[in-house]
Design an enzyme around this catalytic site. Structure first.
Site, PDB file in Angstrom:
ATOM      1  N   CYS A 217       6.507  -0.125   7.034  1.00 24.82           N
ATOM      2  CA  CYS A 217       6.085   1.039   5.966  1.00 24.82           C
ATOM      3  C   CYS A 217       7.312   1.261   5.266  1.00 24.82           C
ATOM      4  O   CYS A 217       8.156   1.515   5.662  1.00 24.82           O
ATOM      5  CB  CYS A 217       5.727   2.334   6.997  1.00 24.82           C
ATOM      6  SG  CYS A 217       5.200   3.687   6.303  1.00 24.82           S
ATOM      7  N   LEU A 218       7.021   1.433   3.925  1.00 21.23           N
ATOM      8  CA  LEU A 218       8.107   2.012   3.016  1.00 21.23           C
ATOM      9  C   LEU A 218       8.703   3.290   3.476  1.00 21.23           C
ATOM     10  O   LEU A 218       9.775   3.615   3.057  1.00 21.23           O
ATOM     11  CB  LEU A 218       7.263   2.101   1.437  1.00 21.23           C
ATOM     12  CG  LEU A 218       6.779   1.142   0.956  1.00 21.23           C
ATOM     13  CD1 LEU A 218       6.229   1.250  -0.463  1.00 21.23           C
ATOM     14  CD2 LEU A 218       7.928  -0.097   0.714  1.00 21.23           C
TER      15      LEU A 218
ATOM     16  N   HIS B  61      -1.848   7.686   7.188  1.00 21.49           N
ATOM     17  CA  HIS B  61      -0.740   8.492   6.391  1.00 21.49           C
ATOM     18  C   HIS B  61      -1.233   9.898   5.959  1.00 21.49           C
ATOM     19  O   HIS B  61      -0.842  10.929   6.239  1.00 21.49           O
ATOM     20  CB  HIS B  61      -0.334   8.075   5.027  1.00 21.49           C
ATOM     21  CG  HIS B  61       0.923   7.034   5.609  1.00 21.49           C
ATOM     22  ND1 HIS B  61       2.145   7.389   6.049  1.00 21.49           N
ATOM     23  CD2 HIS B  61       1.279   5.646   5.015  1.00 21.49           C
ATOM     24  CE1 HIS B  61       2.977   6.401   6.281  1.00 21.49           C
ATOM     25  NE2 HIS B  61       2.190   5.372   5.589  1.00 21.49           N
TER      26      HIS B  61
ATOM     27  N   GLN C 111       3.134   9.713   0.956  1.00 19.13           N
ATOM     28  CA  GLN C 111       4.541   9.128   1.077  1.00 19.13           C
ATOM     29  C   GLN C 111       5.548   9.634  -0.405  1.00 19.13           C
ATOM     30  O   GLN C 111       6.318   9.068  -0.320  1.00 19.13           O
ATOM     31  CB  GLN C 111       4.461   7.619   1.134  1.00 19.13           C
ATOM     32  CG  GLN C 111       3.788   7.087   2.417  1.00 19.13           C
ATOM     33  CD  GLN C 111       3.791   5.592   2.595  1.00 19.13           C
ATOM     34  OE1 GLN C 111       2.733   5.376   1.886  1.00 19.13           O
ATOM     35  NE2 GLN C 111       4.769   5.030   2.958  1.00 19.13           N
TER      36      GLN C 111
ATOM     37  N   GLY D 293       0.887  -1.110  -0.032  1.00 22.22           N
ATOM     38  CA  GLY D 293       0.292  -0.293  -0.014  1.00 22.22           C
ATOM     39  C   GLY D 293       0.744   1.353  -0.102  1.00 22.22           C
ATOM     40  O   GLY D 293       2.077   1.457   0.612  1.00 22.22           O
TER      41      GLY D 293
ATOM     42  N   HIS E  85      -3.876   1.503   7.945  1.00 19.54           N
ATOM     43  CA  HIS E  85      -2.434   1.960   8.059  1.00 19.54           C
ATOM     44  C   HIS E  85      -2.177   3.285   6.932  1.00 19.54           C
ATOM     45  O   HIS E  85      -1.809   4.362   7.175  1.00 19.54           O
ATOM     46  CB  HIS E  85      -1.425   1.013   7.629  1.00 19.54           C
ATOM     47  CG  HIS E  85      -0.163   1.264   7.518  1.00 19.54           C
ATOM     48  ND1 HIS E  85       0.883   0.829   8.381  1.00 19.54           N
ATOM     49  CD2 HIS E  85       0.594   2.177   6.629  1.00 19.54           C
ATOM     50  CE1 HIS E  85       2.140   1.324   7.761  1.00 19.54           C
ATOM     51  NE2 HIS E  85       1.837   2.075   6.888  1.00 19.54           N
ATOM     52  N   GLU E  86      -2.780   3.129   5.676  1.00 12.73           N
ATOM     53  CA  GLU E  86      -2.480   4.193   4.540  1.00 12.73           C
ATOM     54  C   GLU E  86      -3.430   5.300   4.829  1.00 12.73           C
ATOM     55  O   GLU E  86      -3.032   6.208   4.617  1.00 12.73           O
ATOM     56  CB  GLU E  86      -3.043   3.401   3.023  1.00 12.73           C
ATOM     57  CG  GLU E  86      -2.189   2.308   2.744  1.00 12.73           C
ATOM     58  CD  GLU E  86      -0.651   2.308   2.920  1.00 12.73           C
ATOM     59  OE1 GLU E  86      -0.130   3.626   2.887  1.00 12.73           O
ATOM     60  OE2 GLU E  86      -0.108   1.310   3.105  1.00 12.73           O
TER      61      GLU E  86
HETATM   62 ZN    ZN Z   1       3.080   3.379   5.596  1.00 10.50          ZN
END
Ligand code: ZN
Length: 147
Positions: A92-93, A138, A51, A46, A134-135
Site C-alpha cells: 500500500c502506498l 480505504h 490517501q 490503485g 483493497h481500495e
Molecule cells: Zn492501500
C-alpha cells in the site's frame, strides 16, 4: 493535474470513513485527475481518496501492464463476493515498505459511477478484484494490515 501528498501510516486520517459523492461535477473530476497523477507518480496500481486526505468515495486504479488504462470509480459497491478466496501479497502506498499475504474473495461484482457519471456493473477477478477490495477498504478506514 496536481500531484498530492500521500497520507502515510500511522496518520489517523487513514481511519476516516468516506462519504458518498452526491454529484459528479468539475470538482470531483479534478480530484480524480489529481489522484491518477499521484498514483502514477508513486507507481501504484490503485489509490483511494482517503490517501490524499479527501473523504469521499472515489478510487482510481490502473492494473494494466502498460499503465495506460486509468479507471475512476465513484461510489463503488460490491454487489457480490465469491465464496472462493484468493491469497496474494499486498502492499500500500500509505504503508511504505511493507507487504503481506491477504486472503480475499476471488471474484466480485461491482457497481460504480465512472468518469462520465454512468453507472457501471461489472465482474472483476484476480488482481483487479483484489485491488478494488483493497481500495474500497480505504474508504471504510480499513488497511490491508488489519486483515
Ligand atoms: Zn492501500
Amino acid at each position: 493535474m496536481t500531484i498530492k501528498p500521500l497520507i502515510i501510516l500511522p496518520d489517523p486520517v487513514l481511519r476516516q470513513v468516506s462519504k458518498p459523492v452526491e454529484r459528479i461535477d468539475a470538482e470531483s473530476l479534478q480530484l480524480a485527475d489529481d489522484m491518477l497523477a499521484t498514483m502514477y507518480e508513486a507507481q501504484g496500481i490503485g489509490l483511494a481518496a482517503t490517501q490524499v486526505d479527501v473523504h469521499e468515495r472515489v478510487l482510481v486504479m490502473d492494473v494494466s501492464e502498460e499503465r495506460n488504462q486509468p479507471l475512476v470509480l465513484v461510489n463503488p459497491e460490491l454487489v457480490f463476493k465469491s465464496d472462493d478466496l484468493i491469497e496474494g501479497e499486498e502492499g500500500c502506498l500509505s504503508v511504505p515498505d511493507f507487504y503481506d499475504e491477504v486472503e480475499r474473495p476471488k471474484r466480485v461484482k461491482l457497481r460504480y459511477l465512472n468518469y462520465q457519471g454512468e453507472q457501471v456493473e461489472e465482474w472483476a477477478e484476480g488482481m483487479y478484484a483484489v485491488c478494488i477490495q483493497h481500495e474500497m477498504d480505504h474508504l471504510q478506514g480499513t488497511l490491508f494490515i488489519d486483515h
